[in-house]
Design a protein around this motif. Structure first.
Motif, PDB file in Angstrom:
ATOM      1  N   VAL A  77      34.882  82.878  21.473  1.00  0.00           N
ATOM      2  CA  VAL A  77      35.284  83.735  22.475  1.00  0.00           C
ATOM      3  C   VAL A  77      37.204  83.377  23.159  1.00  0.00           C
ATOM      4  CG1 VAL A  77      34.787  84.948  24.737  1.00  0.00           C
ATOM      5  CG2 VAL A  77      32.775  84.723  22.965  1.00  0.00           C
ATOM      6  N   PRO A  78      37.761  83.847  23.153  1.00  0.00           N
ATOM      7  CA  PRO A  78      39.178  83.511  23.538  1.00  0.00           C
ATOM      8  C   PRO A  78      38.160  83.415  25.100  1.00  0.00           C
ATOM      9  CG  PRO A  78      39.123  85.551  22.746  1.00  0.00           C
ATOM     10  CD  PRO A  78      37.775  84.978  22.468  1.00  0.00           C
ATOM     11  N   LEU A  79      39.164  82.288  25.965  1.00  0.00           N
ATOM     12  CA  LEU A  79      39.306  82.653  27.438  1.00  0.00           C
ATOM     13  C   LEU A  79      40.773  82.858  27.833  1.00  0.00           C
ATOM     14  CD1 LEU A  79      36.335  80.083  28.454  1.00  0.00           C
ATOM     15  CD2 LEU A  79      36.603  82.793  28.071  1.00  0.00           C
ATOM     16  N   GLU A  80      41.154  83.479  28.778  1.00  0.00           N
ATOM     17  CA  GLU A  80      42.398  83.657  30.083  1.00  0.00           C
ATOM     18  C   GLU A  80      42.257  83.125  31.201  1.00  0.00           C
ATOM     19  OE1 GLU A  80      45.117  87.424  30.719  1.00  0.00           O
ATOM     20  OE2 GLU A  80      43.478  88.165  29.237  1.00  0.00           O
ATOM     21  N   PRO A  81      43.071  81.768  31.243  1.00  0.00           N
ATOM     22  CA  PRO A  81      43.266  81.505  32.532  1.00  0.00           C
ATOM     23  C   PRO A  81      43.862  81.835  32.817  1.00  0.00           C
ATOM     24  CG  PRO A  81      43.081  79.284  30.797  1.00  0.00           C
ATOM     25  CD  PRO A  81      43.334  80.669  30.325  1.00  0.00           C
ATOM     26  N   VAL A  82      43.519  82.787  34.320  1.00  0.00           N
ATOM     27  CA  VAL A  82      43.690  83.453  34.905  1.00  0.00           C
ATOM     28  C   VAL A  82      44.723  82.665  36.491  1.00  0.00           C
ATOM     29  CG1 VAL A  82      44.398  85.797  36.412  1.00  0.00           C
ATOM     30  CG2 VAL A  82      43.340  85.336  34.394  1.00  0.00           C
ATOM     31  N   LEU A  83      46.120  82.770  37.011  1.00  0.00           N
ATOM     32  CA  LEU A  83      46.826  81.789  37.779  1.00  0.00           C
ATOM     33  C   LEU A  83      46.439  82.615  38.863  1.00  0.00           C
ATOM     34  CD1 LEU A  83      47.375  79.120  37.277  1.00  0.00           C
ATOM     35  CD2 LEU A  83      49.699  80.143  37.996  1.00  0.00           C
ATOM     36  N   ASP A  84      45.945  81.605  39.924  1.00  0.00           N
ATOM     37  CA  ASP A  84      45.451  82.793  41.326  1.00  0.00           C
ATOM     38  C   ASP A  84      46.146  81.445  42.241  1.00  0.00           C
ATOM     39  OD1 ASP A  84      44.513  84.527  43.545  1.00  0.00           O
ATOM     40  OD2 ASP A  84      42.767  83.267  43.489  1.00  0.00           O
ATOM     41  N   VAL A  85      47.244  81.445  42.970  1.00  0.00           N
ATOM     42  CA  VAL A  85      47.406  81.329  43.520  1.00  0.00           C
ATOM     43  C   VAL A  85      48.493  79.883  42.899  1.00  0.00           C
ATOM     44  CG1 VAL A  85      48.534  80.122  46.244  1.00  0.00           C
ATOM     45  CG2 VAL A  85      46.846  82.382  45.625  1.00  0.00           C
ATOM     46  N   ASP A  86      47.673  79.020  43.815  1.00  0.00           N
ATOM     47  CA  ASP A  86      47.961  77.696  41.999  1.00  0.00           C
ATOM     48  C   ASP A  86      46.570  76.582  41.313  1.00  0.00           C
ATOM     49  OD1 ASP A  86      46.449  76.592  44.453  1.00  0.00           O
ATOM     50  OD2 ASP A  86      48.536  74.964  45.177  1.00  0.00           O
ATOM     51  N   GLN A  87      45.655  77.715  41.552  1.00  0.00           N
ATOM     52  CA  GLN A  87      44.270  77.345  40.469  1.00  0.00           C
ATOM     53  C   GLN A  87      44.370  78.281  39.325  1.00  0.00           C
ATOM     54  OE1 GLN A  87      40.985  78.031  43.775  1.00  0.00           O
ATOM     55  NE2 GLN A  87      42.051  75.532  44.239  1.00  0.00           N
ATOM     56  N   PHE A  88      44.041  77.742  38.220  1.00  0.00           N
ATOM     57  CA  PHE A  88      42.710  78.473  37.596  1.00  0.00           C
ATOM     58  C   PHE A  88      42.146  79.018  37.704  1.00  0.00           C
ATOM     59  CE2 PHE A  88      46.684  76.358  35.715  1.00  0.00           C
ATOM     60  CZ  PHE A  88      47.415  77.220  35.232  1.00  0.00           C
ATOM     61  N   ILE A  89      41.699  80.673  36.964  1.00  0.00           N
ATOM     62  CA  ILE A  89      39.608  80.766  36.888  1.00  0.00           C
ATOM     63  C   ILE A  89      39.671  81.286  36.080  1.00  0.00           C
ATOM     64  CG2 ILE A  89      38.316  82.699  38.490  1.00  0.00           C
ATOM     65  CD1 ILE A  89      40.245  82.389  40.771  1.00  0.00           C
ATOM     66  N   ILE A  90      38.636  80.839  35.647  1.00  0.00           N
ATOM     67  CA  ILE A  90      38.083  81.398  34.044  1.00  0.00           C
ATOM     68  C   ILE A  90      36.496  82.073  34.287  1.00  0.00           C
ATOM     69  CG2 ILE A  90      38.458  80.067  31.476  1.00  0.00           C
ATOM     70  CD1 ILE A  90      39.781  77.258  32.208  1.00  0.00           C
ATOM     71  N   GLU A  91      36.857  83.201  33.541  1.00  0.00           N
ATOM     72  CA  GLU A  91      35.892  83.548  33.566  1.00  0.00           C
ATOM     73  C   GLU A  91      34.200  83.596  31.753  1.00  0.00           C
ATOM     74  OE1 GLU A  91      35.235  88.438  33.753  1.00  0.00           O
ATOM     75  OE2 GLU A  91      37.432  87.584  35.351  1.00  0.00           O
ATOM     76  N   VAL A  92      32.721  82.666  32.323  1.00  0.00           N
ATOM     77  CA  VAL A  92      32.951  82.518  30.845  1.00  0.00           C
ATOM     78  C   VAL A  92      31.657  83.251  30.950  1.00  0.00           C
ATOM     79  CG1 VAL A  92      33.901  80.234  31.039  1.00  0.00           C
ATOM     80  CG2 VAL A  92      31.891  81.362  31.868  1.00  0.00           C
ATOM     81  N   GLY A  93      31.116  84.479  31.306  1.00  0.00           N
ATOM     82  CA  GLY A  93      30.136  85.091  31.453  1.00  0.00           C
ATOM     83  C   GLY A  93      28.307  84.379  31.836  1.00  0.00           C
ATOM     84  N   ASP A  94      27.218  85.039  31.214  1.00  0.00           N
ATOM     85  CA  ASP A  94      26.729  84.363  31.681  1.00  0.00           C
ATOM     86  C   ASP A  94      25.986  83.164  30.617  1.00  0.00           C
ATOM     87  OD1 ASP A  94      26.463  86.964  32.662  1.00  0.00           O
ATOM     88  OD2 ASP A  94      25.555  88.241  32.108  1.00  0.00           O
ATOM     89  N   ILE A  95      24.852  83.010  31.580  1.00  0.00           N
ATOM     90  CA  ILE A  95      23.803  81.161  31.201  1.00  0.00           C
ATOM     91  C   ILE A  95      22.452  81.911  30.997  1.00  0.00           C
ATOM     92  CG2 ILE A  95      23.997  78.758  31.176  1.00  0.00           C
ATOM     93  CD1 ILE A  95      26.581  79.430  30.928  1.00  0.00           C
ATOM     94  N   TYR A  96      21.969  81.479  29.795  1.00  0.00           N
ATOM     95  CA  TYR A  96      20.142  81.260  29.899  1.00  0.00           C
ATOM     96  C   TYR A  96      19.797  80.641  30.040  1.00  0.00           C
ATOM     97  CZ  TYR A  96      22.384  85.172  27.616  1.00  0.00           C
ATOM     98  OH  TYR A  96      23.555  86.845  27.441  1.00  0.00           O
ATOM     99  N   GLU A  97      18.458  80.366  29.994  1.00  0.00           N
ATOM    100  CA  GLU A  97      17.559  79.422  30.376  1.00  0.00           C
ATOM    101  C   GLU A  97      17.351  79.174  28.916  1.00  0.00           C
ATOM    102  OE1 GLU A  97      13.310  80.696  32.210  1.00  0.00           O
ATOM    103  OE2 GLU A  97      12.405  79.256  30.724  1.00  0.00           O
ATOM    104  N   GLY A  98      17.822  77.296  28.756  1.00  0.00           N
ATOM    105  CA  GLY A  98      17.568  76.965  27.993  1.00  0.00           C
ATOM    106  C   GLY A  98      18.390  76.191  26.990  1.00  0.00           C
ATOM    107  N   LYS A  99      19.270  77.506  26.768  1.00  0.00           N
ATOM    108  CA  LYS A  99      20.427  77.935  25.640  1.00  0.00           C
ATOM    109  C   LYS A  99      21.936  77.255  26.887  1.00  0.00           C
ATOM    110  CE  LYS A  99      17.799  80.594  23.895  1.00  0.00           C
ATOM    111  NZ  LYS A  99      17.593  79.660  22.556  1.00  0.00           N
TER     112      LYS A  99
END
Ligand SMILES: [Zn+2]
Ligand SMILES: [Zn+2]
Lengths: 209, 404
Positions: B248-270
């Protein structure tokens, strides 16, 4: 020297071990080698087949959009002229000035003069310096330039129509005209008084020259 | 909530001015302390092409999946053909209600055309009828066709709205005539996932499987904040991708001087893997500071402490990073192949396909190799790739780990 990816035609910077765009392992080129043409790039490239986009990316014949930056490619007639990469055509004589515009930063600290030459179309790359590659309009060092991409946008000075266009080159933080975000590759005609934002912090206004 | 592991494919090289490196970050869900409450909206295609075995399998699959839902969960069911119908408004299911809902499901009839976006929009409306923060929110979208009676652009707008609300979309394409491009965009935008169901029989299981998976969520809307050190830059053209379980392509978004990257959800054991493409100085000392934040299953925003001054060190298994790069290259090259074929440049497409074939061999992935080989043969013979070829290619290049 740039490393042209034999697979997708992307012009990589020197340091690339994998093609930055398609992740082809560039060190494979020497040994693993389905065809010998790999050294010169994709078949057809050296024979002058295909087209260069306004930003100098090679594209296969018939491509409608640049594979690298997404800029729409002109139809066949105008393509013929673009067969040479733009760098080489820059040597031409400039001709007669038709119109001058100015791109002025919001704080008036930075100004670029944009001269349109009669009958000529000129592309100017806007971005940040990276190594020896200096864009035509170098925003490096300006306040807010950290969010400008190296290859951020292109200005197209059209000496036929006397118009200026801006094209976003898929920049990370976008190009905005009067608050509207451009889609990558989208070409927008500018008029006097338009406010152009590169990245999030660098604001410019187009003025009469 | 989860374990974090990371590192580079290769150390920087002091003798060079600039180097290109890949940074892999693996997030693995720990055992959940408490399962989340689910808020699921089923948005289902009941167009005429679903008639017969498919719609019957879908109905029995949907009924079966009700067992996964407890009285603390919420579900809604939206059906679409060229029109949209809300079969079940957002509701809590008590035991006796399940019977009623099953009766409703029994009455579903397949007819009409396909209008995905309107269905999605109503599904999104239904799902928002509760306080989203208290739930893990998913839209499960199933279609067997292209969006003939709707607008793809509108569908993507709805997906963007869903993402802003923290709602993800599972897209399920059934059969061989749906648009992998549209379903992929919808799932990618929302950091959801995309599935292909070939056999109507699988329709009986798919909803139960997905609901069970969602139940194992340990962290939702995970965000990585990255503060790069001087000398380090993201690639501008291919900066970051989720590379496991699906690409899945991710788009690092610059907020002031930090990049924020949304990566979705995490599942138990995965495990979810994220690959960054970076350029840095050959003698780079530090790469970045980073921080991970997420919502826990109770809807509370959690922030893990900043990890300061990440140094350029190797991933514990650098070969895995190389394999990940190769895997991603096949996906990216496959996208370019589609563009080339569309742009009328089959010869260039063939060169790429042959490269992909070699990479698939190296990766030891037989299914991937087989589909690429088929495409090579067809392109060589001048045969146009069918919808089914494109669907299979998309699924095999995108899906790195099946059933995960
Ligand atoms: Zn490439
Ligand atoms: Zn280009």
């Amino acid at each position: 020297m740039t490393k042209i990816c034999p697979i997708c035609g992307y012009r990589n910077r020197d340091s690339a071990e994998y093609c930055e765009r398609c992740l082809f392992n560039l060190s494979d080129t020497d040994d693993l080698n389905p065809k010998a043409e790999n050294e010169e790039g994709i078949e057809g490239m050296e024979e002058g087949l295909g087209v260069y986009c306004p930003n100098g990316h090679w594209n296969p014949p018939g491509a409608k959009f640049c594979q690298v930056c997404g800029v729409p490619l002109e139809d066949k007639d105008t393509q013929e002229e673009l067969l040479l990469p733009p760098e080489e055509s820059e040597e031409e004589e400039k001709g007669q000035i038709m119109k001058i515009y100015k791109l002025v930063s919001h704080d008036a600290e930075f100004l670029v003069e944009l001269s349109l030459y009669k009958g000529k179309i000129k592309e100017m790359l806007i971005g940040r310096k990276s190594g020896k590659n200096i864009p035509d309009v170098d925003l490096t060092g300006l306040k807010g330039a950290e969010v400008v991409s190296r290859r951020h946008a292109n200005l197209i000075l059209d000496g036929n129509e006397g118009e200026i266009y801006v094209v976003d080159l898929g920049s990370t933080n976008g190009t905005f005209v009067n608050g509207e975000k451009l889609k990558p590759g989208e070409k927008i005609k500018l008029k006097i008084g338009d406010e152009i934002l590169f990245g999030k912090a660098l604001r410019f206004v187009l003025e009469e020259g | 909530m989860f374990d974090v592991k990371y590192g580079l494919n290769k150390l920087p090289d002091k003798n060079k001015k600039e180097v290109q490196r890949f940074f892999l970050m693996s997030l693995t869900g720990k055992k959940a302390e408490k399962s989340p409450r689910l808020n699921v909206s089923f948005v289902l295609d009941k167009s005429g092409s679903m008639d017969g075995t498919p719609i019957e399998s879908l109905k029995s699959g949907l009924k079966r999946s009700l067992d996964v839902f407890t009285e603390n969960d919420r579900i809604s069911i939206v059906l679409f053909d060229s029109m949209v119908e809300t079969l079940l408004e957002n509701t809590r299911l008590y035991g006796p209600d399940k019977k009623k809902v099953k009766r409703l499901i029994n009455n579903i009839d397949a007819m009409g055309g396909t209008c995905i976006d309107e269905g999605l929009e109503i599904g999104l409306k239904e799902i928002q009828k509760v306080k989203l923060q208290d739930y893990v929110n998913w839209i499960i979208l199933l279609t067997d066709g292209k969006n003939d009676h709707g607008s793809d652009e509108h569908a993507l707008e709805v997906a963007k709205n869903a993402r802003e609300l923290g709602i993800s979309i599972f897209t399920i394409g059934f059969g061989k005539h749906w648009s992998p491009t549209l379903l992929e965009k919808i799932s990618d935008i929302t950091k959801g996932e995309m599935y292909h169901v070939q056999d109507p029989k699988e329709l009986k299981e798919i909803f139960t499987e997905k609901a069970t998976k969602i139940r194992k969520t340990v962290a939702k809307n995970v965000e990585i904040t990255i503060d790069l050190y001087e000398g380090v830059n993201f690639s501008e053209i291919t900066p970051a991708y989720i590379t496991k379980p699906q690409i899945v392509p991710l788009e690092p978004v610059l907020d002031v001087d930090q990049f924020i990257i949304e990566v979705g959800d995490i599942y138990e054991g995965k495990t979810k893997d994220i690959l960054f493409q970076l350029f840095m100085k050959g003698n780079q000392k530090y790469l970045f500071d980073f921080k991970i934040s997420y919502y826990d299953t109770e809807g509370q925003r959690q922030e893990m402490p900043w990890e300061k001054g990440v140094v350029p060190s190797l991933y514990e298994d650098p070969d895995k990073v190389s394999a990940t790069i190769d895997r991603l290259s096949v996906y990216l090259q496959s996208e370019i192949v589609n563009d080339l074929l569309e742009g009328g440049a089959p010869e260039q497409a063939l060169t790429l396909l042959q490269t992909m074939q070699l990479t698939a061999t190296k990766l030891n992935d037989d299914e991937l190799k087989t589909i690429i080989e088929q495409n090579v043969t067809k392109v060589q013979d001048g045969i146009e790739l069918s919808d089914e070829d494109l669907i299979k290619t998309k699924m095999f290049t995108k899906t790195v780990i099946k059933d995960d």
